[in-house]
Scaffold this active site. Structure first.
Site, short mmCIF file in Angstrom:
data_model
loop_
_atom_site.label_atom_id
_atom_site.label_comp_id
_atom_site.label_asym_id
_atom_site.label_seq_id
_atom_site.Cartn_x
_atom_site.Cartn_y
_atom_site.Cartn_z
N SER A 152 1.04 -1.22 -0.05
CA SER A 152 0.00 -0.07 -0.15
C SER A 152 0.93 1.09 0.06
CB SER A 152 -0.81 0.00 1.38
OG SER A 152 -0.11 0.32 2.24
N ASP A 153 0.22 2.36 -0.23
CA ASP A 153 0.84 3.62 -0.02
C ASP A 153 0.92 4.15 1.36
OD1 ASP A 153 2.50 5.82 -0.31
OD2 ASP A 153 1.52 6.49 -2.30
N TRP A 154 1.00 5.21 1.73
CA TRP A 154 1.11 5.61 3.09
C TRP A 154 -0.42 5.82 3.85
CZ3 TRP A 154 5.50 7.40 6.05
CH2 TRP A 154 5.27 7.84 7.25
N ASP A 171 -2.68 4.10 3.76
CA ASP A 171 -3.99 3.58 2.69
C ASP A 171 -4.86 2.77 3.24
OD1 ASP A 171 -3.96 6.02 0.97
OD2 ASP A 171 -2.47 4.84 -0.31
#
Length: 741
Positions: free
Chosen positions: A326-328, A330
């Protein structure tokens, strides 16, 4: 152009230490196939590694493998809870994360760039938990090395990705990848969150400078080259000179309707297939081992729960065997921002079951909540053990591919070419090939014995405007971390032109209420010095920024910077405009009277040295635009536009009217295209060979980017216009002709 010879490297010696390791023409022989291309699965991708990757791991250990935390979560803090400048690990926090919660991955650098000695200390402490046997699986450390290892002091900083795209030179870009990989491993880090493969189709988007441009073929070709440079020849056995690549951000992140970061996109299937998926599919074919998921939503579905894209397309159809991250925050944002989950537990369930293998949680105590709730989900059967085993196996196998299971890791001292002259020269070469000449009415080259010159503009005398964001700090605006010994544009001009150069900044840029602003800076001094010179060089552009801090409300360059040009025009001065910008800023009102316009993009630490060689005529321009440069705010135009987009209100087909077209770029001299040869009829799925003769009619060598565009006249769905299908950068000696196939 011919590929430069590169320094011969050997794998660093092993050392027992606890370190993490119509028509422009055609590209070289290329086969074009009509219709959809079937996915190509790289060799060995279907062969399970025999290493007992997850055998004997407990449920807690498997869940821990899917959890990624930021370095801040395990650092010492002051009385106010802030990390200190020395960035020292709190072993109690680290023990809780690695031993109790079995966390499998750490990322980030806290808030500023570190020395290699600091990285060595951090990695020694983290890796000791594996080498001592306190944890069964080594930690995978990741970093955003976006244009070189931007979080290690003394590393080689290249042009940002948009500038690399402007070189139109895949071999050079692969060298960028190789050097960045080497220096990332020299910092002890085996995983790079790069390249960005988002297709830059909305220039308002703050991360346009991180893309490889607007065209899916250009992005695919250059992105594949970066992946190969990062990972080396064998993506399943990545040596200690290379790193894991991470494709970003799967998929559609850059297509935000509003142009603001992390806001919704609407992408019909036709355009998803034609524009946004091809760069990722090409990177998978090239062996990319990890992928980061789109933080935004496409067609109402947040990227992190889009099983159709993550599981069915990426993993099942394309055969991607690596893992997705995932991104930050998310996973959490599915509940807190996207509002598609009533609570965090449901958010984790949805994302994990959609095929996201690792959650960048990344803070404390959030990561503990993640691990606890994931345990509940598995025990309740809402996440199956098969799905958990799949994710943990993908992550652990990838760790094995990059050699983390070996107790013996290379010493950082073995990387003797870190920050070497050879690496710096390659960065300068990338800048030389990227900087793009958009207009020249005889004022360039600007010779050394010219009359007095006035250099001005907010971007003239600070390295932050050459590098942009992701440079020493996240936003790249802290000047205290600028690379020592690198020249600003002013310093390079002063070194070359000496006392003939005058300087007056005229305008300065700053942020106020989260928006980019400008103000006049001793404008009277600028106006006075105009009377003393014949030529004015204006360094115009924008503040470094990325993600949400980079959101803007208009592409038009602010009026105060443009006023510097208008004041010079009023005094009949020759004006050269240098653009230092991460996305095309509209300058329509000052284009016509300019004598020359040069697009520098964000050319890196050695961009000023490259620029002075081009401006003075010591080197020739060869960069070409990787996007269509807009003329008007509110109108987004692309080279591959459909015919209907050309229609004007007068009933003709002349509505397409950008400032400069995709692929455009001038140089000193003229190249003439002649003798185009092609078969009149091309059979479906058969090779299509085109040849053309290029004659250099100038008295100096030219590097010409030869471009092939193709279009369908008719199709069952509205066909695109001219689509790039091949390109090649060729060197043509003065007065000679070269045939290109």
């Amino acid at each position: 152009m011919a590929r430069k010879s590169r320094p011969k490297y050997t794998v660093p010696s092993d050392d027992v230490c606890g370190l993490c390791s119509c028509v422009s023409m055609i590209c070289a022989m290329r086969i074009f196939s009509w219709g959809l291309c079937l996915s190509f699965l790289f060799a060995c991708s279907t062969t399970k590694n025999s290493f007992p990757i997850t055998e004997g791991l407990t449920l807690e250990e498997k869940i821990g493998q899917t959890c990624q935390i930021t370095l801040d979560a395990v650092l010492e803090t002051d009385a106010q809870g802030r990390t200190t400048a020395l960035l020292k690990i709190d072993t109690n926090k680290l023990t809780e994360a690695l031993v109790k919660y079995k966390v499998g991955s750490i990322l980030n650098v806290s808030w500023h760039t570190l020395s290699r000695e600091q990285w060595r200390e951090i990695h020694n402490v983290i890796r000791s938990y594996y080498t001592s046997g306190r944890i069964k699986v080594p930690v995978l450390y990741g970093i955003d090395a976006i244009h070189g290892v931007n979080y290690t002091q003394g590393a080689t900083l290249f042009p940002q990705e948009i500038g690399l795209a402007a070189t139109w030179n895949p071999a050079l870009v692969e060298e960028f990848g190789r050097i960045t990989a080497y220096e990332t491993r020299a910092s002890g880090i085996p995983w790079n969150f790069s390249p960005v493969l988002d297709v830059g189709r909305n220039p308002l988007w703050s991360r346009t400078f991180e893309t490889l441009g607007e065209d899916p073929y250009l992005v695919s070709t250059m992105g594949s080259a970066i992946v190969k440079g990062y990972q080396g020849p064998n993506p399943l056995t990545i040596d200690s000179l290379h790193v894991l690549a991470c494709m970003k951000h799967f998929v559609g992140y850059s297509a935000s309707l509003s142009g603001r970061d992390r806001t919704p996109a609407w992408i019909p299937e036709k355009y998803m297939m034609e524009l946004y998926l091809p760069p990722f599919q090409k990177a998978v074919e090239s062996g990319a081992q990890t992928v980061m998921i789109n933080s935004g939503a496409v067609n109402g579905v947040p990227g992190h729960i889009n099983a159709n894209l993550i599981q069915k397309t990426l993993k099942d159809s394309w055969g991607f065997k690596g893992f997705s991250v995932s991104d930050w925050e998310d996973f959490n944002m599915l509940h807190t921002v996207h509002c598609v989950a009533p609570d965090l537990k449901t958010a984790y369930e949805k994302a994990f079951n959609a095929g996201v293998d690792m959650s960048m949680v990344p803070l404390s105590p959030d990561y503990k909540t993640y691990c606890d709730l994931m345990m509940e989900l598995v025990k309740e059967g809402r996440v199956t053990e098969n799905r958990l085993n799949d994710a943990a196996s993908r992550i652990c196998e990838t760790k094995n591919h990059v050699g983390l299971y070996s107790k013996v890791q290379p010493s950082l001292a073995s990387y003797v070419n870190f920050g070497s002259v050879e690496h710096k020269n390659m960065s300068k070469q990338a800048a030389l090939e990227s900087i793009t000449l958009l207009k020249n009415e005889g004022v360039l080259p600007l010779e050394k014995n010219t009359n007095k010159i006035l250099l001005s503009g907010p971007c003239a005398d600070n390295l932050i405007f050459l590098n942009g964001a992701w440079t020493h700090t996240w936003q790249g605006v802290d000047t205290s971390f600028n690379t020592k010994g690198c020249n600003t544009i002013y310093q390079s001009f002063k070194n070359y032109y000496g006392d003939r150069l005058l300087f007056s900044k005229g305008v300065e840029l700053f942020k106020e209420k989260e928006l980019e602003q400008s103000r006049f800076y001793y404008l009277e001094d600028y106006i006075k010095k105009l009377d003393s010179v014949e030529t004015v060089v204006l360094c115009l552009g924008e503040m470094p920024a990325t993600e949400k801090p980079g959101d803007i409300r208009s592409l038009t360059l602010d009026s105060k910077q443009q006023e510097l040009a208008k004041l010079a025009y009023a005094k009949k001065k020759k004006v050269i405009i240098l653009l230092l910008e991460g996305r095309p800023r509209i300058i329509r009102d000052v284009v016509d009277q300019a004598q020359a316009i040069v697009h520098c993009y964000l050319p890196g630490d050695y961009g000023a040295e490259a620029l002075i060689e081009l401006i003075s005529g010591a080197k020739n321009f060869s960069g070409k635009l990787p996007y269509t440069y807009p003329k008007f705010d509110g109108i987004t135009e692309f080279n591959d536009r459909s015919r209907s987009e050309d229609r004007s209100n007068l009933g003709d087909f002349m509505a397409f009217n950008p400032e400069w077209r995709f692929g455009f770029g001038l140089h000193y001299g003229t190249v003439v295209y002649q003798h185009l040869k092609s078969k009149e009829v091309i059979q479906q799925n058969s090779p299509w060979e085109i040849t053309v003769a290029l004659t250099n009619e100038s008295n100096r060598e030219i590097d010409e980017v030869v471009q092939l565009f193709v279009k369908d006249d008719f199709a069952s769905m509205v066909p695109a216009g001219e689509q790039l299908k091949g390109f090649q950068k060729v060197k043509i000696p003065a007065g000679q002709t070269k045939e290109v196939r």
